[in-house]
Design a protein around this motif. Structure first.
Motif, short mmCIF file in Angstrom:
data_model
loop_
_atom_site.label_atom_id
_atom_site.label_comp_id
_atom_site.label_asym_id
_atom_site.label_seq_id
_atom_site.Cartn_x
_atom_site.Cartn_y
_atom_site.Cartn_z
N ARG A 56 -44.21 74.89 33.03
CA ARG A 56 -44.19 76.32 33.43
C ARG A 56 -44.57 76.49 34.89
O ARG A 56 -44.03 77.32 35.61
CB ARG A 56 -45.21 77.10 32.58
CG ARG A 56 -44.67 77.72 31.32
CD ARG A 56 -45.53 78.89 30.84
NE ARG A 56 -46.96 78.69 30.87
CZ ARG A 56 -47.67 78.14 29.87
NH1 ARG A 56 -47.05 77.73 28.78
NH2 ARG A 56 -48.98 77.99 29.96
N GLN A 57 -45.55 75.66 35.32
CA GLN A 57 -46.08 75.82 36.68
C GLN A 57 -45.21 75.14 37.73
O GLN A 57 -45.40 75.35 38.93
CB GLN A 57 -47.49 75.23 36.74
CG GLN A 57 -48.52 76.02 35.94
CD GLN A 57 -49.81 75.24 35.76
OE1 GLN A 57 -49.84 74.02 35.87
NE2 GLN A 57 -50.88 75.95 35.47
N ALA A 58 -44.25 74.32 37.28
CA ALA A 58 -43.50 73.48 38.22
C ALA A 58 -42.86 74.29 39.36
O ALA A 58 -42.93 73.90 40.52
CB ALA A 58 -42.45 72.68 37.47
N ALA A 59 -42.31 75.44 38.99
CA ALA A 59 -41.58 76.23 39.99
C ALA A 59 -42.50 76.77 41.07
O ALA A 59 -42.08 76.93 42.23
CB ALA A 59 -40.85 77.37 39.29
N THR A 60 -43.74 77.03 40.73
CA THR A 60 -44.64 77.66 41.71
C THR A 60 -45.61 76.65 42.34
O THR A 60 -46.46 77.01 43.13
CB THR A 60 -45.48 78.77 41.02
OG1 THR A 60 -46.09 78.20 39.87
CG2 THR A 60 -44.62 79.96 40.62
N ARG A 61 -45.50 75.40 41.96
CA ARG A 61 -46.44 74.39 42.48
C ARG A 61 -46.21 74.17 43.97
O ARG A 61 -45.07 74.11 44.43
CB ARG A 61 -46.24 73.08 41.70
CG ARG A 61 -47.32 72.05 41.97
CD ARG A 61 -47.16 70.84 41.05
NE ARG A 61 -47.28 71.20 39.64
CZ ARG A 61 -46.40 70.88 38.70
NH1 ARG A 61 -45.31 70.22 39.02
NH2 ARG A 61 -46.58 71.24 37.45
N ASP A 62 -47.30 74.05 44.71
CA ASP A 62 -47.21 73.80 46.15
C ASP A 62 -46.66 72.38 46.35
O ASP A 62 -47.29 71.40 45.96
CB ASP A 62 -48.62 73.93 46.75
CG ASP A 62 -48.65 73.62 48.23
OD1 ASP A 62 -47.60 73.26 48.78
OD2 ASP A 62 -49.75 73.73 48.82
N PRO A 63 -45.47 72.25 46.98
CA PRO A 63 -44.86 70.91 47.09
C PRO A 63 -45.69 69.96 47.95
O PRO A 63 -45.54 68.74 47.85
CB PRO A 63 -43.49 71.19 47.72
CG PRO A 63 -43.51 72.61 48.17
CD PRO A 63 -44.66 73.32 47.55
N SER A 64 -46.58 70.52 48.78
CA SER A 64 -47.37 69.62 49.64
C SER A 64 -48.60 69.07 48.89
O SER A 64 -49.29 68.19 49.36
CB SER A 64 -47.83 70.36 50.90
OG SER A 64 -48.71 71.40 50.52
N GLU A 65 -48.86 69.64 47.69
CA GLU A 65 -50.03 69.20 46.93
C GLU A 65 -49.71 67.91 46.19
O GLU A 65 -48.60 67.74 45.67
CB GLU A 65 -50.39 70.31 45.92
CG GLU A 65 -51.76 70.15 45.29
CD GLU A 65 -51.97 71.18 44.18
OE1 GLU A 65 -52.24 70.78 43.05
OE2 GLU A 65 -51.83 72.39 44.48
N ARG A 66 -50.68 67.00 46.17
CA ARG A 66 -50.45 65.72 45.48
C ARG A 66 -50.26 65.99 43.97
O ARG A 66 -51.07 66.69 43.37
CB ARG A 66 -51.65 64.80 45.70
CG ARG A 66 -51.47 63.44 45.06
CD ARG A 66 -52.64 62.52 45.40
NE ARG A 66 -52.50 61.24 44.71
CZ ARG A 66 -53.40 60.28 44.75
NH1 ARG A 66 -54.51 60.45 45.46
NH2 ARG A 66 -53.21 59.15 44.09
N TYR A 67 -49.19 65.45 43.43
CA TYR A 67 -48.94 65.65 42.00
C TYR A 67 -48.67 64.30 41.34
O TYR A 67 -47.81 63.54 41.80
CB TYR A 67 -47.73 66.60 41.80
CG TYR A 67 -47.42 66.85 40.34
CD1 TYR A 67 -48.25 67.65 39.56
CD2 TYR A 67 -46.32 66.24 39.71
CE1 TYR A 67 -47.98 67.86 38.21
CE2 TYR A 67 -46.05 66.45 38.36
CZ TYR A 67 -46.88 67.26 37.63
OH TYR A 67 -46.63 67.46 36.28
N VAL A 68 -49.40 64.01 40.30
CA VAL A 68 -49.26 62.72 39.61
C VAL A 68 -48.38 62.92 38.39
O VAL A 68 -48.66 63.78 37.55
CB VAL A 68 -50.66 62.19 39.21
CG1 VAL A 68 -50.54 60.85 38.48
CG2 VAL A 68 -51.55 62.04 40.45
N GLU A 69 -47.31 62.12 38.31
CA GLU A 69 -46.32 62.34 37.24
C GLU A 69 -46.54 61.48 36.00
O GLU A 69 -45.74 61.53 35.06
CB GLU A 69 -44.91 62.10 37.80
CG GLU A 69 -44.53 63.13 38.84
CD GLU A 69 -43.14 62.91 39.40
OE1 GLU A 69 -42.30 62.30 38.69
OE2 GLU A 69 -42.90 63.31 40.54
#
Ligand code: 3HC
Length: 653
Positions: free
Chosen positions: A535-548
């Motif tokens: 749900r949050q994917a669309a609004t996530r800050d792309p510069s923030e580190r995200y672990v998949e």
């Protein structure tokens, strides 16, 4: 009756038919502060030298006998006379001394009573040596006198658990000699007069009854396993198990141990929690707010959460009207609630008449209109905004305009739910933790428009439900889940940087968490967090580190223990490290060109604690949490943070 003699600002006495009746009046709980100790000391000297006084009664003013040593004096310079000296003088007095327990006799309060020659309790009195809960051992004779009175096994049970015994149990154990059905003081005076005919029975002079060493060994091992590394229970066991040695030797060892523990970080942490718990319900602006009476609770959604809330509510004496979507679902909810009550009946937590009374206060329905008599309605339906808004709109039409609506949402914005109602000022959040009839924590959410009396009512109801309420402002996940998200994020960074799930879990368990983070994940299931991430994917800050990594696990059908695999594998139900998970992690690292490095347990713990504390600081700055202590309470009571470490905010200092 004689004039009142004042021995100190908190200790006074009257003489009645040769009995000096000494009253301790040191609000709020008659703690044995310096002034009390010196007052009793003087009263004893007076009793010893005045030939007109034949015996003594010691009692407390108000509803407490003595709540213990004054915890506020811990860590401050010692003031004479020390409590053990006063207690020693009571026991040694040549004239009989009777303790008249008008209420709770805890810690130093019970130790004082144990040194008296006879103990009479009112039926509402309670006794206990809860010192281990403060990271200390009894320091004024408790570990030596209690075994002399009730034997080593019973003393181990009481002292090492810190549990409180009611008057009836205290009588059957032999801690008190008599219960006073009517006038406690008059009964105590009579007993004191009678005792002059025989030499005083001094607890310290009694032999410790021989006990089966195997039984002591077994009980001690159980206590130590439960203590998970805390020092006080182990020391208590050692002192009690060796209580057959000469009294003076045992008392000296006990005092040295008490003083060392009292000055430890562990004790400071538990004191911090003790005061934080009492502070938590003091909310600025609510001091003089009147709360309306609440007798009937509505609970919408009778799944696991709703049923747990219902059980807590029935146990607290409320009438409960449970609502579910269909009559069939409502009946199922009824069955579930009765099932939980039956478990309480089977375990002895509830007797038959209590069970019958609770059952008779439970109604279920599938019709919204049946909620009309409710003073407070708590929704515990699926955590979906549209579902909750629809429910609140419907409820708005059937409940009284002054009734309160509470949402149990974990992650949704309760302001949006409140906005759907005609009276948003009557809406608040009551975020229970599962299982709701067991978990003590309750986050009480102050929404943007929540009226002061509505918030105050939420706190009052929470306390009646025997919960620990902590007020939080509105933010995604409130206090607990915001911090949980922050340290889960940190754990995922650690995974990507080189640590493995079992290494992180081992570090947390060594620190004192009952279970590591990834093991908890597997137990709870991974799909809800996965859905939220999507749900949050669309609004996530792309510069923030995200672990998949977690997403890859879910995509591979590894949804936790229920699906047989998650962060671990579960062959035969046993948690096992899974090379497939290691491979997924290694692939994700490689994709991001991360060269893994190893982390020590200390480093892992430090990073996790820092992440929690940093998020806690942010919550304070944002005004979501009012005090660092509130955050610590949430983490300890809702997320398994070890109480003896004091919580992430305490650790930081
Ligand atoms: N010392 C100092 N203050 C104390 C205290 C104590 N032992 N016990 C309670 N208080 C204070 C609380 O901080 C609170 O203060 P506040 O109003 O400013 O917030 C106030 O008394 C009322 O306390 P509660 O809200 O807990 O009141 P309740 O009526 O609900 O409960 C009680 C009363 C059952 C006595 C409960 O306060 C309690 O369990 N107290 C602690 C008991 C304890 O742990 N005793 C052992 C102390 S250590 C000891 O005795 C060492 C000895 O072995 C030498």
């Amino acid at each position: 009756m004689s004039e009142v003699t004042t021995f100190s600002a908190t200790v006074s006495a009257t003489t009645r038919d040769g009995v000096l009746v000494v009253t301790i009046d040191n609000a709020p709980v008659n703690a044995t502060s310096a002034n009390v100790r010196s007052g009793i000391d003087k009263a004893l000297a007076h009793a010893e030298t005045d030939p007109g006084i034949k015996s003594v009664v010691i009692t407390g003013a108000g509803k407490t006998f003595i709540g213990g040593a004054d915890i506020n004096e811990f860590g401050k310079p010692a003031i004479d006379p020390p409590l053990p000296d006063v207690i020693g003088k009571i026991e040694a007095l040549s004239k009989p001394v009777v303790a008249a327990l008008n209420g709770a006799a805890l810690g130093g309060g019970l130790e004082l009573a144990l040194s008296c020659h006879y103990r009479i309790a009112s039926p509402s009195a309670q006794v206990g040596l809860p010192e281990v809960k403060l990271g200390i051992v009894p320091g004024a004779g408790g570990t030596q006198r209690l075994p002399r009175l009730i034997g080593i096994p019973a003393a181990l049970d009481l002292i090492a658990s810190g549990r409180i015994a009611k008057a009836g149990e205290a009588l059957s154990l032999g801690i008190v000699d008599e219960l006073a059905e009517d006038d406690l003081t008059a009964t105590a005076i009579k007993a004191a007069q009678k005792l002059t005919a025989t030499p005083p029975r001094r607890t310290g002079e009694l032999p410790v009854a021989p006990a089966d060493p195997a039984e002591i060994e077994k009980a001690s091992a159980k206590i130590l396993a439960k203590a998970r590394g805390q020092k006080a229970p182990a020391e208590a066991v050692r002192l009690i198990a060796s209580s057959h040695r000469p009294l003076a030797e045992g008392l000296a060892d006990e005092r040295t141990t008490f003083l060392a523990l009292r000055d430890s970080r562990e004790a400071a942490a538990l004191r911090h929690i003790f005061f934080a718990e009492r502070e938590a319900s003091k909310v600025a602006g609510l001091e003089n707010v009147e709360t309306p009476p609440v007798t009937t609770l509505g609970i919408c959604g009778l799944g696991l959460m709703g049923s747990g809330i219902a059980v807590a509510a029935l146990g607290a004496g409320y009438s409960v009207i449970g609502l579910d979507q269909t009559q069939e679902a409502a009946e199922k909810g009824h069955e579930r609630i009765i099932g939980l009550l039956e478990r309480n009946l089977a375990s002895g937590r509830l007797d038959q008449s209590g069970f019958d009374a609770q059952k008779s206060r439970l109604f279920v329905t599938a019709s919204d209109a049946d909620l009309a008599p409710c003073d407070l309605v708590i929704e515990a339906v699926f955590d979906d905004l549209a579902v909750k808004i629809d429910l609140f709109r419907r409820l708005d039409k059937v409940i009284r305009p002054d009734a309160i609506l509470a949402t149990n949402t974990s992650y949704l914005n309760p302001d949006e739910i409140a906005a759907a109602t005609a009276h948003p000022e009557r809406v608040l959040g009551l975020h229970f933790f599962s299982p709701a009839h067991v978990m003590r924590l309750l986050e009480v959410v102050r929404c943007e428009k929540t009226a002061p009396d509505v918030l105050a009512t939420g706190l009052t109801v929470a306390k009646k439900l025997k919960k620990l309420p902590v007020v939080t402002g509105v933010t995604e996940g409130f206090i607990g889940n915001r911090i949980f998200s922050a340290y889960r994020r940190e754990a995922e960074y650690l995974l990507e940087d080189g640590a493995l799930p079992h290494e992180i879990d081992a570090a947390l368990e060594d620190y004192g968490f009952p279970m590591g983070l990834f093991a908890v994940y597997d137990m709870a299931g991974l799909e809800i967090a996965w859905a939220r991430r999507k749900r949050q994917a669309a609004t996530r800050d792309p510069s923030e580190r995200y672990v998949e990594i977690a997403d890859r696990l879910c995509e591979a059908g590894r949804l936790g223990q229920k699906s047989g695999r998650g962060w671990y594998a579960y062959p035969d139900g046993k948690r096992t490290i899974d090379p497939e998970v290691t491979a997924i992690i290694e692939t994700e690292r490689a994709k991001k060109h991360i060269t893994p490095r190893s982390f020590s347990k200390d480093e892992i713990t430090r990073r996790m604690l820092q992440a929690m504390a940093a998020e806690g600081e942010t919550l304070l700055v944002e005004g979501i949490a009012a005090r660092p202590g509130d955050i610590d309470l949430v983490m300890i009571n809702g997320y398994g943070f070890p109480a003896h470490k004091g919580g992430p905010m305490f650790v930081k200092n």
